[in-house]
Enzyme design. Structure first.
Site, short mmCIF file in Angstrom:
data_model
loop_
_atom_site.label_atom_id
_atom_site.label_comp_id
_atom_site.label_asym_id
_atom_site.label_seq_id
_atom_site.Cartn_x
_atom_site.Cartn_y
_atom_site.Cartn_z
N ASP B 87 0.85 -1.22 -0.09
CA ASP B 87 0.01 0.00 -0.05
C ASP B 87 0.91 1.18 0.04
O ASP B 87 1.76 1.28 0.74
CB ASP B 87 -0.81 0.23 1.16
CG ASP B 87 -1.86 1.15 1.23
OD1 ASP B 87 -2.42 1.45 0.09
OD2 ASP B 87 -1.99 1.62 2.17
N THR B 88 0.76 1.97 -0.96
CA THR B 88 1.39 3.46 -1.03
C THR B 88 0.31 4.51 -0.87
O THR B 88 -0.53 4.58 -1.62
CB THR B 88 2.19 3.45 -2.39
OG1 THR B 88 2.88 2.20 -2.55
CG2 THR B 88 3.04 4.55 -2.37
#
Lengths: 235, 235
Positions: B87-88
């Site tokens: 997840d960014t």
């Protein structure tokens, strides 16, 4: 800013004076149209001893690459709006006496107190470069020349340089050899490709990534749009 | 190191639990074979109020994404060697009182003293994000989870996070609007894409470039090869 001029920019006849597929790809990411005319300037004709800094060296190299293409086009009565040329090198500080095996090695140029590393053609030189870079910080330095052949000679040229710090991990002999076995180091400045498996060698970068790949996109956008603003004001 | 294990690694059944074409492309640059099984974990089910740092938030999000895929495969009696999930987010410090129009905006999550910016779906939110980021430093933070379904639950999971500092230029309203007109900001975390025209907005980065694109390659290589070394030792 470049982004506000995208549409006008796409009406121009733009030449990239480089054969590098990486530079082509980078420039394409800006969604501009351009043609490729590689320069046949012989880089080995530049004598590194004549330069006191790496910056001067890459700027001169990029300028000669661009001028060669401009003169060639001129002889064919072609005047494009913009010719882009670039030279990118790996530069690392020489901190101790130069080892004998690097002293007369043509891919380890010495400029001032720095090595400028070219593109290794052999596994042996790839190994030497990567061993030298291991565990250290080095700089990737590009010189860029923008030529505007439609303008008079006092205003038809911009040059600028860009430098990115790259920090290498400590590499074991085993890792360096494994990397060399992938063939990626051959013909890459400094013996690695950040956009490929070379990313595994790198701790971090400080600056522009595209500059490490081979062309400083963000600075290019700035310089070229400054020039076009200047031109517009004169109209 | 990862490079010394490339050949063994390519015998593994590896799953990328993500639909992102950018993550796919980054992982492909490592020349490893993998399959894609996107996670259907509902990110909005995570309550940001429950996290005291952005790190905790992205780690939990990546873990849930990976677990969802692992459980699905488990129910089909599939046990791959490795499931990769990530997840960014874009995170910027909140330095003054939060403007009214951002307070209840679901793409501006507040975690501790920071904004976490999601993916704008509208031009209006793209504009708000880019205006907020203009002239400032922000962080791109990824949480990564590596699941090894063939191992027992006490050793089948590694998580790590990576942060890159990104320094934005001062952007005029005109430039922001020109960028929005390219449609690039829509559905990109923070409203920009460093691998596209967004590069024109950026002064420099400090850290990992691939992390800004959406997956920290170099750290991934390190963590995954550490794990495989550990496994080999136990054999």
């Amino acid at each position: 800013m470049f982004l506000t001029k995208l549409k006008e920019f796409n009406k121009f006849d733009i030449i990239l004076a480089s054969n590098s597929p990486r530079r082509k790809e980078l420039l394409e990411s800006l969604k501009i149209n351009f043609r490729i005319i590689p320069s046949d300037f012989d880089e080995s004709s530049l004598d590194p001893v004549k330069f006191s800094t790496v910056n001067e060296y890459v700027l001169e190299n990029s300028k000669q690459k661009g001028l060669t293409v401009m003169n060639k086009l001129n002889s064919e009565n072609q005047k494009p709006d913009l010719i882009i040329s670039c030279d990118t090198v790996i530069s690392a500080k020489i901190e101790q006496e130069i080892p004998e095996d690097l002293k007369n090695n043509p891919v380890f140029l010495q400029i001032g107190d720095r090595f400028v590393m070219g593109k290794p053609k052999t596994k042996e030189n790839s190994f030497k470069m990567l061993s030298f870079l291991s565990g250290k910080q080095h700089n990737v330095i590009s010189g860029v020349t923008l030529l505007f052949p439609k303008f008079s000679s006092d205003e038809n040229c911009i040059t600028f340089s860009n430098s990115t710090s790259v920090f290498f991990k400590n590499l074991s002999t085993e890792s360096i050899n494994a990397y060399i076995d992938t063939s990626e180091p051959i013909d890459k400045a400094g013996g690695y490709a950040i956009q490929g498996l070379g990313v595994c060698l790198i701790e971090k970068i400080d600056g522009s990534w595209s500059n490490v790949v081979g062309f400083p996109l963000s600075e290019f956008c700035e310089k070229v749009s400054e020039k076009f603003e200047e031109i517009e004001k004169k109209k």
